[in-house]
Scaffold this motif. Sequence first.
Motif, short mmCIF file in Angstrom:
data_model
loop_
_atom_site.label_atom_id
_atom_site.label_comp_id
_atom_site.label_asym_id
_atom_site.label_seq_id
_atom_site.Cartn_x
_atom_site.Cartn_y
_atom_site.Cartn_z
N UNK A 1 0.87 -1.10 0.12
CA UNK A 1 -0.09 -0.09 0.10
C UNK A 1 0.83 1.35 -0.09
N UNK B 1 0.63 5.94 -0.63
CA UNK B 1 0.03 7.17 -0.28
C UNK B 1 -0.97 7.31 -1.36
N UNK B 2 -1.11 6.67 -2.43
CA UNK B 2 -2.30 6.65 -3.28
C UNK B 2 -3.30 5.50 -3.17
N UNK C 1 -5.11 2.31 -1.05
CA UNK C 1 -4.99 1.45 0.24
C UNK C 1 -4.95 0.07 -0.12
N UNK D 1 1.24 3.99 -7.81
CA UNK D 1 0.14 4.08 -8.45
C UNK D 1 -0.85 3.16 -7.63
N UNK E 1 4.35 15.29 2.80
CA UNK E 1 3.80 14.12 2.59
C UNK E 1 4.55 12.76 2.22
N UNK F 1 5.81 10.63 4.88
CA UNK F 1 4.89 9.75 5.82
C UNK F 1 5.00 8.49 5.20
N UNK F 2 4.29 7.74 5.62
CA UNK F 2 4.09 6.28 5.21
C UNK F 2 2.55 5.86 5.41
N UNK F 3 2.31 4.84 4.58
CA UNK F 3 0.71 4.64 4.77
C UNK F 3 0.69 3.72 5.96
N UNK G 1 -4.51 7.70 7.58
CA UNK G 1 -3.90 6.76 6.79
C UNK G 1 -2.44 7.11 6.51
N UNK G 2 -2.07 7.90 7.41
CA UNK G 2 -0.42 8.25 7.28
C UNK G 2 0.44 8.40 8.55
N UNK H 1 4.39 10.87 -7.33
CA UNK H 1 3.59 10.14 -6.35
C UNK H 1 2.55 10.87 -5.64
N UNK I 1 -1.70 12.73 -7.60
CA UNK I 1 -3.14 12.35 -7.13
C UNK I 1 -3.53 13.37 -6.27
N UNK I 2 -2.73 13.33 -5.15
CA UNK I 2 -3.31 14.51 -3.77
C UNK I 2 -3.15 15.92 -4.47
#
Lengths: 554, 929
Positions: A341, A343-344, A346, A383, B52, B55-57, B64-65, B264, B267-268
């Motif tokens: 997973x 950042x974009x 889950x 992605x 960000x 950060x990690x998921x 979520x970070x 990366x 999208x954000x």
Amino acid sequence: MKSMILGLALCAATPAFAQTDAGAPAVEPKAANPGDDVNPTLLRELGPAGDDADAGMASPTPMQVDLPPAAAPAKKEEPKKPDDPAWELTAKLAASIRLSYAGTTPFPFDADRTTSTIAPLQTRVRVSPEIHLGGLGLIVEADAATGAIIGIPPDSLVGDRQPVPAIRALELRKVYLEYKWASGAFRVGQQTSQWGLGLLANDGAQDPQAGDFGQQHFGNLTYRAMLVARPLFGKGGAFRAFETAIAADLIVRDNFGEFSRGDRAFQGVLAVRFNKDPENNFGVYAVYRNQRNIFSTDGGRATDAVVIDFAGRWQFLKRRNREFKVGWEFVGITGTTTQARNENAELLKIGQFGMAIKSQYRIGRTSIYLDGGYASGDQNAADDRVENFRFDRDYKVGLILFDQVMAYQSGRSGVRASDPSLTGVAPEGADLLGTAGSITGAWYLFPRVKIAMSDWLDAFGGPLFAFGTAKLADPFNTRIGGGTPLNPLGGQPGLYLGTEVDLGVQARFKPIPELTISVTAEGGLFLPGDAYTLPGGGVMAPVGFGRLRLGVAI
Amino acid sequence: MKMSLSWAVVAVVAGCASPEGRGLMESGPGTGSEVVFDVFAKPLPNIPLPNDFATRFDASSVTKKRINASMMASTKWERSTRESLDQLDGWGTYQSITVAFKKPLDLHNIIRRHQGDDYDARDDAAYLIDISPDSPDFCERTPLDMGEGNFPIVLERPGYFDNDRQGDQLLFDDREEDLNRNGKLDLGEDLDMDGVLDHPNTLYPGDSSFKALTFYERETNTLIMKPVMPLREKNTYAVVLTKRLVDEDGRPVKSPFAFINHTAQTKALEPLAQCLPNFGLSLEDVAFTWPYSTQSVSDDYVAIRDGLYGLGPMNRLAAEYPAVAKLMTLRDSTPGSSINVRIVSGDQFRSAAVDLLKQLNGGGPLTASMAAVAEHHKFIDFHVVFQFVSPQFFPRRDSEDKLLPLYKQLFQVDPVSGAAFTRPETITVWLTVPKARTTGPAPVVILGHGYTGNKLDPLFYGGFFARYGLATIGMENVSHGVGLDKTDLELARGLLAGKGLGNMFDAIAKNDRAFDQNGDEIKDSGADFWTSYILHTREVVKQSALDYMQLVRLLRGFDGKTWDYDANRDGVDDLAGDFNGDGVIDVGGTAPIHITGGSLGGIMSAMMSGLEPQIDVSVPVSGGAGLPDIGVRSIQGGVREAVNLRMLGPLFTTVRNVDTGQLEAWQVLPNLNDLGRVKLGPVNVELLEGDTAVLSNLTSGEHRCARVGAGGLLRAAVSSDQNDQWKLDVYSGALPPQERSGCAVPEGATPYWTMDTFALDSKFQALEHKAGDPLIALGDGFGLRRQSPEIRRFLGLAQLAIERGDPVNFLPYTERHRILRYGTGEEVGTRMVVVNTIGDMNVPVATGVSRSRARPAWSSSSRLTRGTARRPTACSSTTACSSRWSGWGVTRTRWAPTCCSTWITSRRSRATARRICSTCRGSTRRCGW
């Protein structure tokens, strides 16, 4: 990071083309039971270990499917009913020893030109005992002192997904019970797994024979319950060659999961095959895989995937001095995973495709091989898609590009991404970056020639041309470089991976019928292409490799 | 399955790969100064922050970070701190934004675009834009301070302990080291021994340090931008550097990547394309951009408060920690007497109060103000002291009952699962009840005490509030207590005991929250409250707020039902909250609850105004927000030691004995929140100016260099944990400069003086050290260089760390500028008046203004739904709103601009400042809150 592909393993198998002894005579199917003693068939292929000492011996490979020639008989003779199982006790014991030493010229693992000596000295002792009481059998296979004693880079440098594993004192590969009856068989216990050419499910049981290169180290192991049968054998004709298998698996170890690391990968398998004979068969198998990790409490390291795999082989020409045969395997995988997973995403979508074709044309003592393969690639690790198909790490193509350069550079990338001086917690999937020698994100052509210098000596070689199906994007370098693909050396990659020229020679001796000794020497030179561009211009320097292997089989 | 099979077939047939990552737009050619993006920089990556990217998921995080910084550090304290920071679920809401460049920027361009224009966004070079589509402020920008004066750094007291360089501020260099003007760091030029050629961080060479640039660090070419108000929690923002930001050659700055953003993060950042036109911009105008997500700041409070009320994942708290008051016996009980021993009448206490005040006044006659205090006690009906138990969410001691280091005394709360460490702590409350009560319970004012203060505030203020019919409550915050020495305590007790109030004294003075923290058998009130153990400081503020929540819960529990107490001895239990047994609830119930306090009390009352929905009005006095902004300038006793000295020390210094003239070696470090100085021994050699001292931490392997000054005075510091082994070597002359450590010790170099053992017997915090014992660090310290990038970075991280305990983040919830809703359905809607103190350098007034500014009055989406606050019609510009509005408060009372205090900190638009201040002075009624 999401460099995992789903290796869904299982099933009855067709060995890799060059992994089998050519020219085995076709045998008409006389028994409904694929495991009949007279006709080694599907069940039998799933059974006992063969001799994988790398001589080109005639002994059956562990997962070989020497199916009866179902389509051939036009006379529609009724198959003989198998005799009732004789309740007699029989035992077999096979054993082999493998000793090899290899060396690679230094090459950079990363953009800092980190490198390490790669000169593994490997051993392996394999013992395969079997006990049968009528239709009931207990099959065991175990390796001892298997792996590299010295000469592999430390895990701290390239991670633990290396193409050559460190030495292990003992590894149990098979312990299962089987019961065979007239029209089928049932098998339960820890088994190896192979299908088709071994792109996905590869038992790692046999090193390539003369004409091919490489050395297998792993093998897919699974706790499995399997039922196989020839349900239409009684209809005669081509129906006789119709085979089915259904199985339930809990994976012990494969490309993408290890039970000992908490992975609980369950598979449901359904396979159907038209098996005329060992040289002429084709089939499809479908797998549903559900994988979770008991150490993950947040839904991570979970995969749900479906695999469809078409595989087969066919002998189009068979004369005394001429043969032409082709083997193929096409694999598609789809599903979802939380293995990497980011950042974009889950939940990542899996969409992968891989294929391989192997062909051989033999004229007298000369064989011409043309192999090709394709593994989809993934050039965007950030992605929501996982697209890089990975061949099983025991499916070997060439000696250097995939098995050395890609393997160690990808492993190094995982280590760098997890560098505790840079991050507190490694990115998800970083531990899966190492390919361990798998082919991924590439397509290739590998023409070769083998000349049988004598009955006991073969010489072979040819060039491997390899190209990327996606840019060779090192996940770590790409991430710190802004997300546009950068190769492991920090340069901007092109699509030409390079050309590798491999040469080999193999000698086989049989001092007594029960003993086979083989000596194989193989080596090559890899000339990197623009995929290995350096940041300052130019490409990575050529990489050389050589290996000497001794095999003894009883 | 059918769908899956279809996909499989598609995959087999197509096997197509997604395109490689792409940014919003290619960065294009250009030779301007490039943004630095160096993940390998030590001790922290040099990348635009907050970001960000770092950060990690984490699926278990509400955002979520999680922050994902390396946990490797040379000291246990720093490692532990980094581990804790990595648990944060986002970046700071009030954190400075920093971005370094490879070449210097055109600062005049920045000043022209960002200063003196009332925060007019039309020609700004940089923007901070809300890019969360579901945010009420979507596509709105938050003004950035770039030298506008909202965050002054100049010090009132420049000296920080022995042999300090005495700069007028703490963050940026103020000395020119290039003495020969050759542009290189020559041997001997490195005055501060940081291995870097320093120049004054001013706009023009020769500017005084009072004119230090606050928005740009020349040493690292770092642009420093600070949001003038806190960002929304759990929200995503984009920092946008436009091509208007140019380098010294006038060329637009440049992305370090092929695109204007990291792919990366595309999208954000996608919503940015929708937002930029609001500012007359398009993607073409963007040089570089990155997103960052803010952390959750209120989740712990919501989960815990809900739990106290029996809701949510922590609902067990309601049963485990019931809001029950235990009334203390205040008067001697006589068998058979019907006297209510749990209350003391105001009139009875009044004479004792006079005596107490006299004693506090040194025994002399009362001053006029003290006399007024005493006089107003006649409005008090009676006094009550009661206790309640409040859950504490951080451990004090380990499994062996040893006191944990402060960096380990942290909350262990998961607001999602409800898992939490708790321990009970009894809190004692002094309640004064006014005579001027009507038929119902009196409104109550919670009095927040100051730093190191205690619950005695009702002694001073209870009468005044009683005059207006308000009850008061004095209660201690975490680790605070009655810090009187034994003599004063005995004297005070004697005074009250003589009037039959010995029990009352004991109830108040002997039940507090302070404890001995340094082994000297004296309670150390508030010693661990404001410290450089920034995460612990966050926790004690949070815990104190939660204690107030439990108190409010208890007060609301005075609901007319009976409790286990028979006040009037009629054999029947009385009503909860009816202390005098007259059948009427005295306080609590449905009556309003207010909060006020000064200094720390101002900080806590500001916190509560944004957190506790049952608080009606809050009047924080002389408080502040943006706690690191306070710490970096405060002259408050205790703060300088506990906060600043721990950042800078522990120090190894040499000081000349004023009596003997002998040069002596000392270790200077905090003794909790006092100054600790320990003599290590004499210096028996002549240390020469220009020589180099190298202080090595033998435990961690680090070393730092220092230059011997005139008279052999030196001051060296190295990052240390308590008990790390030290060695000091002094070498002749200057050593080759080296970044971070300051110098490199050449192989074979021999020091002419070494100190690696104590030369004298010494004692510090109850621990004795004998002469000859190995020299050790006697306390923890980061050993940061004053006026260096490392201390600037530390303060940035400090804000990140402390957000959940910083009132700045909760002030937007007052008056519902933003909505904070609890599981009970309550919403915070406290009305607030901010009272700042011009000239206050204990809690610098600029941070008080930050408190006011934190309420985003100008936001178009501000929700002024209750009509309790009205925007002044003259508030037409951002400056007017952010500054003038800062002092606006309870409109149903009156408004009170604190504009003068705002503008005194601003170095621009003085004309405007004068105009507004003039308005202030001209309307004294309005200012005279």
